[in-house]
Enzyme design. Sequence first.
Site, PDB file in Angstrom:
ATOM      1  N   SER A  35       0.834  -1.192   0.000  1.00  9.55           N
ATOM      2  CA  SER A  35       0.000   0.000   0.000  1.00  9.55           C
ATOM      3  C   SER A  35       0.874   1.249   0.000  1.00  9.55           C
ATOM      4  CB  SER A  35      -0.844  -0.046   1.274  1.00  9.55           C
ATOM      5  OG  SER A  35      -1.625   1.106   1.372  1.00  9.55           O
TER       6      SER A  35
ATOM      7  N   CYS B  37      -6.943   0.455  13.329  1.00 12.54           N
ATOM      8  CA  CYS B  37      -8.280  -0.045  13.023  1.00 12.54           C
ATOM      9  C   CYS B  37      -8.989  -0.543  14.262  1.00 12.54           C
ATOM     10  CB  CYS B  37      -8.189  -1.195  12.025  1.00 12.54           C
ATOM     11  SG  CYS B  37      -7.070  -0.860  10.702  1.00 12.54           S
TER      12      CYS B  37
HETATM   13  N1  PLP Z   1      -2.201  -4.959   5.807  1.00 15.05           N
HETATM   14  C1  PLP Z   1      -1.466  -4.437   6.805  1.00 15.05           C
HETATM   15  C2  PLP Z   1      -0.410  -5.276   7.452  1.00 15.05           C
HETATM   16  C3  PLP Z   1      -1.671  -3.118   7.217  1.00 15.05           C
HETATM   17  O1  PLP Z   1      -0.932  -2.610   8.199  1.00 15.05           O
HETATM   18  C4  PLP Z   1      -2.682  -2.355   6.569  1.00 15.05           C
HETATM   19  C5  PLP Z   1      -2.972  -0.977   7.012  1.00 15.05           C
HETATM   20  O2  PLP Z   1      -2.806  -0.654   8.176  1.00 15.05           O
HETATM   21  C6  PLP Z   1      -3.405  -2.947   5.527  1.00 15.05           C
HETATM   22  C7  PLP Z   1      -3.146  -4.255   5.171  1.00 15.05           C
HETATM   23  C8  PLP Z   1      -4.462  -2.192   4.784  1.00 15.05           C
HETATM   24  O3  PLP Z   1      -3.901  -1.254   3.910  1.00 15.05           O
HETATM   25  P1  PLP Z   1      -4.793  -0.054   3.357  1.00 15.05           P
HETATM   26  O4  PLP Z   1      -4.964   0.910   4.492  1.00 15.05           O
HETATM   27  O5  PLP Z   1      -4.001   0.541   2.244  1.00 15.05           O
HETATM   28  O6  PLP Z   1      -6.077  -0.626   2.900  1.00 15.05           O
END
Ligand code: PLP
Length: 395
Positions: free
Chosen positions: A198, A324
Amino acid sequence: MKVVYLDNNATTRTAPEVVEAMLPYFTELYGNPSSMHSFGGQLAKPVQQAREQIASLLRADPAEIVFTSCGTESDNAAIWGTLNSYPQKNHIITTRVEHPAVGNLATYLSKKGYKVTNLPVDREGRLDPDQLLSAITEETALVSVMWANNETGVLFPIEEMARLVKERGVVFHTDAVQAVGKVPMDLSRVPIDLLSFSGHKLHAPKGIGILYIRKGTRFTPFIIGGHQERGRRGGTENVPYIIGLGKACELAQKNMTDENKRVRTLRDKLEQGILSIIPKVLINGHQKERLGNTLSISFEYVEGESILMLLSNLGICASSGSACTSGSLEPSHVLRAMGVPFTAAHGSIRFSLSIYNTEEEIDYVLEHLPPIIHRLREISPFWKEGKGRTAEKGQ
Ligand code: PLP
């Protein structure tokens, strides 16, 4: 107010060089790269250049890079794209400590009739590759294991796992959202089939992600639409953000050694400083097998949210668990999976640094954090009760 931003695993500042690279694509170069006319068509070249910059950071082929909207989409696309390509198989293997972008999807799939194995981790947050191997069956369509944990920074032995899984002929996906740009990667050597990341964790803007799909991997598109991304992901390309992500990857490649080393030194200074001043503190995650920018730390007998609020009043940005899950009073699923005692898990804070942090900022935190913990413990009935005992002794 002075801002000391130590929440870079939640999101990062967009690098000024990235903003500068993107600007012309919002103003004069606003065409659609798929257009037949040269005004739009001229954008195909810079988009391809960005694909090459990203592929170079991963040591992959540019044709294996697919642009998405975020890490969550990339994770969903990898998992759905594989399951839909192997309709006769109904088992996936993942871990108990994944980000919700994988973890909540796995829960959803289990409700829809898929068999899901969630591998456990030990007290230091590590996985056992032998457990992974013994979980694989004839029914297994996919193994999805994150490269680095967003809460603790713990690194999984992804290269070893990918090799073991591929020897069994099973598709291997890794959520590398927290690892790209921090851990050297060479996908020409390591048999990972699918990898997600990302932009906003890497000093590019929010709203752009990547799914790496190794050549020859069976993949059914998750977003079905136009012919963009060689039919692997429909939707008009987000040209300015693609250019920004390309630039961010170029910068990350440059910063991979010296700057990351400097970040690790700052993180270690913060960790050592806290351990030497504040009693009854636990570090969460393996001491060595951990990202150099992340510090997950538990202060026994205080609430993480209270610490965060008092730090925030001083302009210090950190996080309790992952961004989150903060807002919920449940301790994070990652710390619970690691068996961190309740009294410690509740008082957990994550500091995550970036190349923009300075030594002066770390000194500022080390000056203000100890009185905050002292104050909160003075008013905590649990601290008075538990004084002199440590969570590690099993309470
Ligand atoms: N995977 C991990 C390990 C993350 O830390 C995050 C975001 O905190 C995501 C996936 C999700 O990414 P995005 O915010 O770009 O959807």
